[in-house]
Design a protein around this motif. Structure first.
Motif, mmCIF file in Angstrom:
data_model
loop_
_atom_site.group_PDB
_atom_site.id
_atom_site.type_symbol
_atom_site.label_atom_id
_atom_site.label_comp_id
_atom_site.label_asym_id
_atom_site.label_seq_id
_atom_site.Cartn_x
_atom_site.Cartn_y
_atom_site.Cartn_z
ATOM 1 N N SER A 64 35.585 39.763 28.393
ATOM 2 C CA SER A 64 34.921 40.897 27.741
ATOM 3 C C SER A 64 35.725 42.187 27.828
ATOM 4 N N GLY A 65 36.716 42.274 28.715
ATOM 5 C CA GLY A 65 37.495 43.504 28.811
ATOM 6 C C GLY A 65 38.533 43.425 29.910
ATOM 7 N N MET A 66 39.458 44.408 29.936
ATOM 8 C CA MET A 66 40.511 44.494 30.942
ATOM 9 C C MET A 66 40.723 45.945 31.301
ATOM 10 N N SER A 67 41.168 46.151 32.545
ATOM 11 C CA SER A 67 41.497 47.508 32.981
ATOM 12 C C SER A 67 42.677 47.451 33.934
ATOM 13 N N LEU A 68 43.591 48.398 33.776
ATOM 14 C CA LEU A 68 44.786 48.448 34.602
ATOM 15 C C LEU A 68 44.509 49.302 35.831
ATOM 16 N N GLN A 69 44.671 48.698 37.027
ATOM 17 C CA GLN A 69 44.461 49.399 38.283
ATOM 18 C C GLN A 69 45.813 49.780 38.880
ATOM 19 N N ALA A 70 45.771 50.375 40.075
ATOM 20 C CA ALA A 70 47.003 50.849 40.701
ATOM 21 C C ALA A 70 47.944 49.695 41.055
ATOM 22 N N HIS A 71 47.378 48.562 41.529
ATOM 23 C CA HIS A 71 48.226 47.461 41.992
ATOM 24 C C HIS A 71 47.949 46.146 41.278
ATOM 25 N N ASP A 72 46.988 46.086 40.402
ATOM 26 C CA ASP A 72 46.677 44.831 39.724
ATOM 27 C C ASP A 72 45.969 45.120 38.410
ATOM 28 N N VAL A 73 45.589 44.058 37.729
ATOM 29 C CA VAL A 73 44.854 44.150 36.470
ATOM 30 C C VAL A 73 43.509 43.471 36.673
ATOM 31 N N VAL A 74 42.434 44.128 36.277
ATOM 32 C CA VAL A 74 41.093 43.580 36.407
ATOM 33 C C VAL A 74 40.651 43.054 35.045
ATOM 34 N N VAL A 75 40.323 41.770 35.022
ATOM 35 C CA VAL A 75 39.826 41.131 33.800
ATOM 36 C C VAL A 75 38.340 40.873 34.000
ATOM 37 N N THR A 76 37.531 41.468 33.125
ATOM 38 C CA THR A 76 36.091 41.271 33.198
ATOM 39 C C THR A 76 35.690 40.128 32.271
ATOM 40 N N VAL A 77 34.980 39.151 32.830
ATOM 41 C CA VAL A 77 34.544 37.994 32.036
ATOM 42 C C VAL A 77 33.036 37.870 32.159
ATOM 43 N N ARG A 78 32.434 37.252 31.151
ATOM 44 C CA ARG A 78 31.011 36.939 31.184
ATOM 45 C C ARG A 78 30.856 35.424 31.173
ATOM 46 N N ILE A 79 30.115 34.931 32.177
ATOM 47 C CA ILE A 79 29.925 33.494 32.365
ATOM 48 C C ILE A 79 28.467 33.165 32.123
ATOM 49 N N ASP A 80 28.205 32.055 31.454
ATOM 50 C CA ASP A 80 26.826 31.640 31.178
ATOM 51 C C ASP A 80 26.057 31.459 32.480
ATOM 52 N N ARG A 81 24.839 31.945 32.481
ATOM 53 C CA ARG A 81 24.000 31.825 33.674
ATOM 54 C C ARG A 81 23.657 30.359 33.973
ATOM 55 N N ASP A 82 23.662 29.516 32.951
ATOM 56 C CA ASP A 82 23.305 28.108 33.149
ATOM 57 C C ASP A 82 24.442 27.295 33.757
ATOM 58 N N THR A 83 25.618 27.913 33.925
ATOM 59 C CA THR A 83 26.769 27.196 34.497
ATOM 60 C C THR A 83 27.152 27.839 35.818
ATOM 61 N N PRO A 84 26.706 27.293 36.944
ATOM 62 C CA PRO A 84 27.062 27.884 38.242
ATOM 63 C C PRO A 84 28.528 27.627 38.573
ATOM 64 N N VAL A 85 29.254 28.705 38.853
ATOM 65 C CA VAL A 85 30.662 28.608 39.241
ATOM 66 C C VAL A 85 30.772 29.092 40.680
ATOM 67 N N PRO A 86 31.364 28.309 41.578
ATOM 68 C CA PRO A 86 31.457 28.730 42.988
ATOM 69 C C PRO A 86 32.263 30.005 43.137
ATOM 70 N N ALA A 87 31.858 30.796 44.129
ATOM 71 C CA ALA A 87 32.497 32.093 44.331
ATOM 72 C C ALA A 87 33.939 31.969 44.778
ATOM 73 N N ASP A 88 34.326 30.828 45.356
ATOM 74 C CA ASP A 88 35.705 30.659 45.821
ATOM 75 C C ASP A 88 36.519 29.796 44.861
ATOM 76 N N ALA A 89 36.146 29.782 43.594
ATOM 77 C CA ALA A 89 36.884 29.011 42.601
ATOM 78 C C ALA A 89 38.272 29.593 42.393
ATOM 79 N N ARG A 90 39.220 28.736 42.054
ATOM 80 C CA ARG A 90 40.567 29.171 41.735
ATOM 81 C C ARG A 90 40.625 29.568 40.259
ATOM 82 N N VAL A 91 41.342 30.671 39.948
ATOM 83 C CA VAL A 91 41.412 31.175 38.576
ATOM 84 C C VAL A 91 42.879 31.385 38.213
#
Length: 326
Positions: A64-91
């Motif tokens: 849904s969007g991206m923003s450039l930070q001081a040391h990295d890039v933040v990518v904002t994504v929207r995930i379906d609520r019906d699909t549980p994704v573990p918090a420690d998933a690899r991306v």
């Protein structure tokens, strides 16, 4: 006054340009009321908003969007609520082809190293759980090295060598037909194989209680015994062929052995006769044979020609002339 206004306007534009980032190039895209998650990457290259987000190969949301930070890039994504994704998933950011469209791929954590909780709205995934895509220049360099370095030519040469090593089609069909016959014969003999396996199982059951004796057989003392047995059988191996040749061609000995059997009985009867006439034999030896041997002599009574003429006197005269008699 007009020049000062122009200077202030230019300064404002310069200061505004210092905060210009990826989010100013591409608009933010909203994708429903799913769970919003912020993912931190070292680099995202040309990842555009609206790109698909997958989890274990299945699409679960969009960028849904991206923003450039001081040391990295933040990518904002929207995930379906019906699909549980573990918090420690690899991306990581992937591309199915060298020049294909990039997308965000999420995978389950390694077994035993994950948390059971799912990502919630506003959650963040740190850089340690993400992998940035390699620069496009590196990908093209690897591809160029692969193409121009002779890898394809070597692969073609390998395929040609494999084709030359394989037999022709008729021979291959013949081998396949024979293999099919063997497999059919094997399938028809499964009962025999089962019986063989059962026999091995019974043999194993019989040997297990005797493991101690088997170990003793193969101990140094047992091996000395087997060496001695080997020497014995080595000698027998030389003897048996010779004996076997006699037995194989020795049928001619049967009559002789039968006669020998009769001769043995005859000799035995003679031995018994000698025992029964020992006195007469002793008298013959003492009174007749030994005196003759000590002083051999004989007395001529008569000498006749075939016509009946007595020539004894003439013979005595001749012997006397020769000095043989007195």
């Amino acid at each position: 006054m007009g020049g000062l206004l122009a200077l202030v306007t230019a300064a404002s534009m310069v200061l505004a340009g210092c905060s210009y980032g990826p989010e100013d190039i591409t608009p933010s895209i909203q994708s429903g009321s799913g769970v919003s998650v912020r993912i931190h990457f070292d680099s995202v290259l040309n990842l555009p908003p609206g790109t698909n987000v997958t989890y274990e190969g299945a699409k679960v949301g969009t960028v849904s969007g991206m923003s450039l930070q001081a040391h990295d890039v933040v990518v904002t994504v929207r995930i379906d609520r019906d699909t549980p994704v573990p918090a420690d998933a690899r991306v990581e950011i992937r591309s199915d082809t060298v020049l294909g469209d990039a997308y965000v791929a999420m995978t389950a954590p390694e077994a035993g190293a994950g948390s059971a909780s799912a990502l919630t709205d506003g959650a963040e995934i740190p850089v340690g759980q993400t992998a940035s895509p390699p620069p496009l220049e590196n990908t093209l360099a690897v591809l160029s090295t692969f193409v121009n370095g002779g890898s394809i030519s070597r692969l073609e040469d390998t395929i040609r060598e494999m084709n030359s090593a394989f037999p022709d089609r008729k021979q291959t069909q013949r081998v396949a037909r024979i293999a099919g016959l063997d497999l059919r014969d094997l399938s028809a003999s499964l009962d025999t194989i089962d019986d063989t396996l059962s026999a091995f199982d019974a043999l194993n059951g019989a040997m297990l209680p005797r493991v101690g004796k088997i170990e003793e057989m193969f101990s140094p003392v047992g091996m000395h015994y087997w060496n001695q047995v080997s020497d014995i059988f080595g000698g027998l191996g030389v003897l048996i062929p010779s004996v076997g040749s006699v037995f194989e061609g020795g049928f001619w000995l049967v009559p002789m052995l039968q006669e020998l059997n009769g001769s043995v009985y005859t000799v035995r009867d003679g031995i018994d006769a000698v025992g029964q006439n020992s006195n007469r034999i002793e008298a013959f030896l003492t009174d007749k044979l030994f005196p003759f041997l000590s002083k051999p002599q004989f007395k001529v009574i008569s000498a006749n020609t075939p016509q009946g003429q007595d020539v004894l006197k003439s013979s005595v005269d001749i012997l006397r002339m020769l000095g043989a008699v007195n």
